[in-house]
Design a protein around this motif. Structure first.
Motif, PDB file in Angstrom:
ATOM      1  N   LEU A  54     -20.542 -28.126  90.104  1.00  0.00           N
ATOM      2  CA  LEU A  54     -21.402 -27.069  90.643  1.00  0.00           C
ATOM      3  C   LEU A  54     -21.686 -27.173  92.150  1.00  0.00           C
ATOM      4  O   LEU A  54     -22.610 -26.555  92.650  1.00  0.00           O
ATOM      5  N   GLY A  55     -20.867 -27.939  92.872  1.00  0.00           N
ATOM      6  CA  GLY A  55     -20.981 -27.944  94.331  1.00  0.00           C
ATOM      7  C   GLY A  55     -21.639 -29.169  94.921  1.00  0.00           C
ATOM      8  O   GLY A  55     -22.323 -29.922  94.226  1.00  0.00           O
ATOM      9  N   ALA A  89     -17.632 -24.926  92.328  1.00  0.00           N
ATOM     10  CA  ALA A  89     -18.442 -24.039  93.172  1.00  0.00           C
ATOM     11  C   ALA A  89     -18.522 -24.695  94.548  1.00  0.00           C
ATOM     12  O   ALA A  89     -18.439 -25.916  94.662  1.00  0.00           O
ATOM     13  N   ALA A 126     -15.161 -16.783  94.880  1.00  0.00           N
ATOM     14  CA  ALA A 126     -15.693 -16.237  93.628  1.00  0.00           C
ATOM     15  C   ALA A 126     -14.508 -15.800  92.787  1.00  0.00           C
ATOM     16  O   ALA A 126     -13.513 -15.290  93.325  1.00  0.00           O
ATOM     17  N   VAL A 139     -17.457 -17.634  88.452  1.00  0.00           N
ATOM     18  CA  VAL A 139     -17.915 -18.553  89.497  1.00  0.00           C
ATOM     19  C   VAL A 139     -18.285 -17.709  90.714  1.00  0.00           C
ATOM     20  O   VAL A 139     -17.455 -16.932  91.208  1.00  0.00           O
ATOM     21  N   ASP A 141     -19.901 -17.282  94.749  1.00  0.00           N
ATOM     22  CA  ASP A 141     -19.951 -17.958  96.038  1.00  0.00           C
ATOM     23  C   ASP A 141     -21.303 -17.658  96.682  1.00  0.00           C
ATOM     24  O   ASP A 141     -21.518 -16.570  97.221  1.00  0.00           O
ATOM     25  N   THR A 142     -22.217 -18.618  96.616  1.00  0.00           N
ATOM     26  CA  THR A 142     -23.573 -18.397  97.147  1.00  0.00           C
ATOM     27  C   THR A 142     -23.652 -18.646  98.653  1.00  0.00           C
ATOM     28  O   THR A 142     -24.741 -18.628  99.233  1.00  0.00           O
ATOM     29  N   ALA A 217     -22.828 -21.140  89.849  1.00  0.00           N
ATOM     30  CA  ALA A 217     -23.021 -21.021  91.299  1.00  0.00           C
ATOM     31  C   ALA A 217     -23.682 -22.293  91.799  1.00  0.00           C
ATOM     32  O   ALA A 217     -24.284 -23.030  91.019  1.00  0.00           O
ATOM     33  N   HIS A 218     -23.593 -22.555  93.100  1.00  0.00           N
ATOM     34  CA  HIS A 218     -24.263 -23.753  93.608  1.00  0.00           C
ATOM     35  C   HIS A 218     -25.772 -23.539  93.735  1.00  0.00           C
ATOM     36  O   HIS A 218     -26.564 -24.371  93.292  1.00  0.00           O
TER      37      HIS A 218
END
Length: 311
Positions: A54-55, A89, A126, A139, A141-142, A217-218
Motif C-alpha cells: 500500500l505504498g 500503490a 491507477a 488501485v 493514485d493519491t 490507495a496509499h
C-alpha cells in the motif's frame, strides 16, 4: 485470498524517529519483518492470489544517502520471492526518492502495459484488474495531484502548488498548524479530475456486471479512517464517486502508521493499515484477507488486529 502490507519504509540505517521526534522508526528491521511476511504468505493454504503493497516501500532518507535504487532493489527482491503478483500503490516516500517519470520504469509500476486498464496519463499509477470472477481490484493514485515527484515546470506541479498554497499559508507546507483543513499538506496529495472520471467509469462497469470492488490507495479517503491530517486532499470527490455506485465494498489504505477503521454510512469498509516501519522487531504488521461471497475476513499479524467486514 490476498496479502496486505503498508509503509515498509526500508532504509539501511539505524533506528530513528518520526518528524515529531517521539515515535521510533525501525528502518533496517523493516526488511526482516517483510521477509517474515513473505514467508508467511508463501506458506498459506490455500495459496494467496496476490499481495497489495500500500505504498511507502522505502524511506525518504534513502534519497539523501544516495541509496534509493539499492534500497528499492532489496525490497523488490524480497517481494519477488512470491510466486503471485504484487500490486503497488505509490506513496509520498516513493516520490521523495524518485520522480514520477522514473517510477514508471521501476518494479513499483504494477499498472499493466498497454490496454485500457488505467487513465490515459501513463504517469498516473491507477489501474484495475479482476483477480477472481465478479471481483475487481482498483488501485488509485493519491498523488496524481501533488508537487511530489512532479517536474516543477509541469502543469501537474504548478496546479498542485496553487491548490496547496491556497489552503496552506504556512512557510512549511508539510505543517498542518493552524489550518482549517489540516490535510492540505505537501506529504498528502489528491486526484486529478481525469482519474476521478476514469474511476467513475470503472465502477459503472462493475455495477453493470454485478461485481464487488476493493479499492486500494496509499492515502486514506475517509476522515473517520484517518487522524484528520493523513487524508487525500479532495477525498470528498473520491467518496462521491464511490457513493454514486453500489459495487465498492472496501477501501484499503496506509500512510497513517497507527491504522484506523470505519464503516461508512453507505456500508463501505475503510481500513487503514498499521505501518510496518513503526513496528518493533519482535512484532510485525501485515495481514491476509480472505474474500467470501458475503464478507472479507482480515487475519492480522502482530500490530494488525483481525477483522470481519460483512458486505
Amino acid at each position: 485470498a490476498f496479502g496486505v502490507i503498508a509503509d515498509i519504509q526500508f532504509a539501511d540505517a539505524e533506528d530513528g524517529y518520526d518528524f515529531g521526534g517521539c515515535r521510533r522508526r525501525y528502518y533496517r528491521h523493516s526488511l526482516r519483518l517483510l521477509r517474515e511476511a513473505v514467508r508467511a504468505w508463501a506458506g498459506e493454504s490455500p495459496p494467496i492470489d496476490f499481495v497489495l503493497q500500500l505504498g511507502d516501500s522505502i524511506d525518504g532518507q534513502n534519497a539523501r544517502r544516495g541509496e534509493s535504487e539499492s534500497a528499492l532493489q532489496q525490497v523488490l527482491e524480497v517481494l519477488g520471492q512470491l510466486s503471485v503478483p504484487v500490486h503497488h500503490a505509490w506513496g509520498n516516500h516513493e516520490l521523495y526518492n524518485f520522480s514520477r517519470a522514473r517510477l514508471v520504469h521501476t518494479g513499483l509500476y504494477s499498472r499493466p502495459a498497454g490496454g485500457s486498464d488505467g487513465p490515459p496519463d501513463r504517469e498516473c499509477h491507477a489501474y484495475h484488474c479482476s483477480p477472481a470472477p465478479r471481483l475487481r481490484l482498483v488501485v488509485l493514485d493519491t498523488y496524481d495531484a501533488s508537487t511530489l515527484g512532479a517536474d516543477p515546470g509541469s502543469l501537474r506541479y504548478q496546479e498542485s502548488l496553487r491548490v496547496l498554497r491556497e489552503k496552506n499559508p504556512n512557510d512549511d507546507l508539510n505543517s498542518p498548524e493552524g489550518l482549517k483543513e489540516p490535510h492540505f499538506v505537501a506529504f498528502n496529495g489528491g486526484f486529478s479530475q481525469a482519474q476521478l472520471d476514469w474511476f467513475d467509469e470503472v465502477l459503472k462497469f462493475s455495477d453493470e456486471n454485478e461485481e464487488k470492488v476493493i479499492v486500494a490507495a496509499h492515502v486514506p479517503i475517509h476522515p473517520s479512517a484517518s487522524n484528520g491530517v493523513c487524508l487525500a486532499w479532495n477525498h470528498e470527490a473520491a467518496l462521491s464517486v464511490i457513493r454514486a455506485h453500489r459495487c465498492v465494498v472496501c477501501v484499503l489504505a496506509g500512510h497513517l502508521h497507527d491504522g484506523a477503521y470505519c464503516l461508512d454510512s453507505h456500508g463501505v469498509h475503510h481500513l487503514t493499515l498499521e505501518g510496518l516501519i513503526e513496528t518493533p522487531p519482535d512484532s510485525n504488521a501485515f495481514g491476509t484477507v480472505y474474500v467470501y461471497e458475503d464478507k472479507m475476513v482480515l487475519k492480522g499479524r502482530g500490530r494488525i488486529p483481525d477483522r470481519v467486514m460483512p458486505f
